[in-house]
Design an enzyme around this catalytic site. Structure first.
Site, short mmCIF file in Angstrom:
data_model
loop_
_atom_site.label_atom_id
_atom_site.label_comp_id
_atom_site.label_asym_id
_atom_site.label_seq_id
_atom_site.Cartn_x
_atom_site.Cartn_y
_atom_site.Cartn_z
N THR A 14 0.83 -1.21 0.00
CA THR A 14 0.00 0.00 0.00
C THR A 14 0.86 1.27 0.00
OG1 THR A 14 -1.66 -1.21 1.24
CG2 THR A 14 -1.87 1.18 1.23
N VAL A 15 1.80 1.35 0.94
CA VAL A 15 2.60 2.58 1.04
C VAL A 15 3.61 2.65 -0.11
CG1 VAL A 15 4.13 3.94 2.51
CG2 VAL A 15 2.26 2.64 3.54
N LYS A 105 8.02 1.81 12.00
CA LYS A 105 8.12 2.25 13.40
C LYS A 105 8.48 1.11 14.33
CE LYS A 105 3.64 1.52 12.37
NZ LYS A 105 2.95 1.75 11.15
N GLY A 187 -12.27 -3.07 5.56
CA GLY A 187 -10.86 -2.81 5.26
C GLY A 187 -10.26 -1.65 6.04
N LYS A 205 5.41 4.46 18.14
CA LYS A 205 5.49 5.86 17.70
C LYS A 205 5.94 6.78 18.83
CE LYS A 205 2.04 4.93 14.14
NZ LYS A 205 0.61 4.79 13.86
N1 HSE Z 1 -1.99 1.07 11.65
C1 HSE Z 1 -1.77 2.45 11.87
C2 HSE Z 1 -3.07 3.13 12.28
C3 HSE Z 1 -1.26 3.20 10.68
O1 HSE Z 1 -4.12 2.51 12.31
O2 HSE Z 1 -3.01 4.30 12.60
C4 HSE Z 1 0.19 2.99 10.41
O3 HSE Z 1 0.98 3.50 11.44
#
Ligand code: HSE
Length: 437
Positions: A14-15, A105, A187, A205
């Site tokens: 995706t990214v 992260k 999704g 994070k």
């Molecule tokens: N899975 C994370 C979220 C996004 O739901 O914010 C990626 O860091």
């Protein structure tokens, strides 16, 4: 002077595909802003057999070494996630003298020390804007925009999935499991949502931000973390009665010789900006000694927002290559030799107001017994709610305390929960307190 910078991308998920689209669609704008062509040259991915037609000039391989060892590649972008083989690829790229960009992260919050040390020794850059806050430029802002501040506090909603689930639970009054199931079907949530809903992704994070904000070594597993899976609609309803919304917050405060860090569902006053952050949005709030309060808000996930953040790192590095200024800005804001160890305040020393929901049979003397235990532990009650009167079923006795120590709260609840009239373990949720005791 270098006119073209070549990017090698590991991971076309995706990214990764978002980054490819950003670099392609913004190519002319980026050329006007950098004076260079920033070109995605190679992609390595073991899960795809071909790239979309607009990337016909990009070569595809299944072997990451093919781009790590390619002397024509300047920047290796790692977007596969997880610890291994991501760490191996990143370390190999650094050893090969490539600059590295990652959104990973989990990797940085666990293995960051090895990676940043190796990069500093080799004189290459590490970009990681997309690792916190998705598309929100929070890393660069902390590193550069807030460089003249002592950071006093970090408070944030750093996981979009958890915030989306809590928002729907709040707006629709439906239980966690039902919202999660629906979010997965649509999704919005991963098949395995553990990292998102149990606060682990938020801990990754926060650890990254704390390293940069305070110049300290910290890994995510040093941060006490509690997720949202045990939040119940009834607690969200009672939160309303206290003028609050429940949010999964990362909270950290800089006390000088020690730092506080914890992640948990939190009662946030409706008047607070973080209470108004809904859906999949993230918001990260810093307090600096010079600037005061600063809030960053935006999409913390998604293909194009995260692709935009990865591209920003690529552009920074490209500019540094062109200007011969690689290494000008330390990636973690502090010089590596200035990053040290700091005491992390144990959770038992935390002091804030608490919400308790005690399930008890409705009999004379119950409230007095509970109040007696709280008083014995030095905990002062600010207000109590008990709705209705039912002879046959337990009722909820809900309290807000004045600021109390976590160790005292634990001791008191252990005693309360052994009372014969108490029918279920007491639920406790911490209030966000701007001025803890
Ligand atoms: N899975 C994370 C979220 C996004 O739901 O914010 C990626 O860091």
């Amino acid at each position: 002077m270098k006119n073209t910078v070549q990017v090698g991308l590991i991971g076309f998920g995706t990214v990764g595909s978002g980054l490819a689209e950003v670099l392609l669609s913004q190519q002319h704008r980026l050329a006007k802003r950098t004076g260079m062509t920033i070109r995605l040259a190679k992609v390595a991915d073991i899960n795809i057999d071909s790239l979309p037609p607009q990337f016909s000039d990009v070569s595809l391989t299944r072997d990451a070494a093919e781009l790590i060892d390619d002397p024509g590649i300047d920047i290796v972008v790692e977007l596969i996630g997880g610890i291994e083989p991501a760490k191996t690829f990143v370390m190999q790229a650094i050893a090969a003298g490539k600059h590295v960009v990652t959104a990973n992260k989990a990797l940085l919050s666990q293995e960051g020390r090895d990676i940043f040390t190796a990069a500093a020794e080799k004189g290459v850059e590490v970009g990681f804007e997309a690792s916190v806050g998705g598309g929100i430029p929070v890393i660069k802002s902390l590193r550069e925009g807030l460089v003249a501040n002592r950071i006093l506090a970090i408070t944030g909603i750093m996981n979009g999935t958890a915030n989306y689930i809590l928002t729907r639970m709040t707006d629709e009054g439906i239980p966690f499991a039902a919202v999660l199931k629906d979010a997965q079907e649509q999704g919005f949530a991963e098949a395995d949502p553990t990292y998102d809903v149990e606060g682990i992704d938020t801990a990754h994070k926060l650890a990254i931000l704390m390293t940069m904000a305070y110049g300290m070594h910290i890994t995510h597993n040093e941060i006490p973390t509690e997720g949202i899976s045990r939040v119940e609609p009834v607690d969200i309803e009672f939160a309303r009665e206290f003028g609050c919304r429940i949010k999964l917050l990362a909270i950290s405060r800089n006390h000088g010789d020690s730092v506080e860090a914890h992640i948990h569902p939190t009662m946030v006053p409706e008047s607070h900006l973080l209470a108004k952050i809904d859906g999949a949005f993230n918001a990260i709030h810093f307090t600096g000694d010079m600037v005061g309060n600063v809030l960053f808000y935006g999409l913390g996930a998604g293909k194009m927002p995260t692709g935009s953040a990865v591209a920003a790192d690529v552009v920074d590095i490209a500019r540094n290559i062109r200007a011969g200024s690689v290494g000008r800005v330390p990636p973690l804001s502090y010089l590596p030799r200035e990053i040290g160890d700091r005491r992390i305040t144990p959770l038992d020393e935390l002091c804030c107001p608490y919400y308790f929901r005690i399930s008890a049979r409705d009999e004379p003397g119950v409230l007095a017994a509970i109040a007696g235990i709280l008083s014995h532990h030095g905990i002062s009650i600010e207000s109590v709610i008990q709705k209705g009167r039912r002879e046959s079923v337990p009722v909820s006795i809900v309290m807000r305390t004045h600021s109390a120590r976590e160790s005292a709260v634990k001791g008191a609840l252990a005693e309360i929960d052994t009372l014969e009239v108490v029918t279920e373990p007491t639920v406790k949720i911490r209030f966000l307190d701007e001025e803890p005791c």
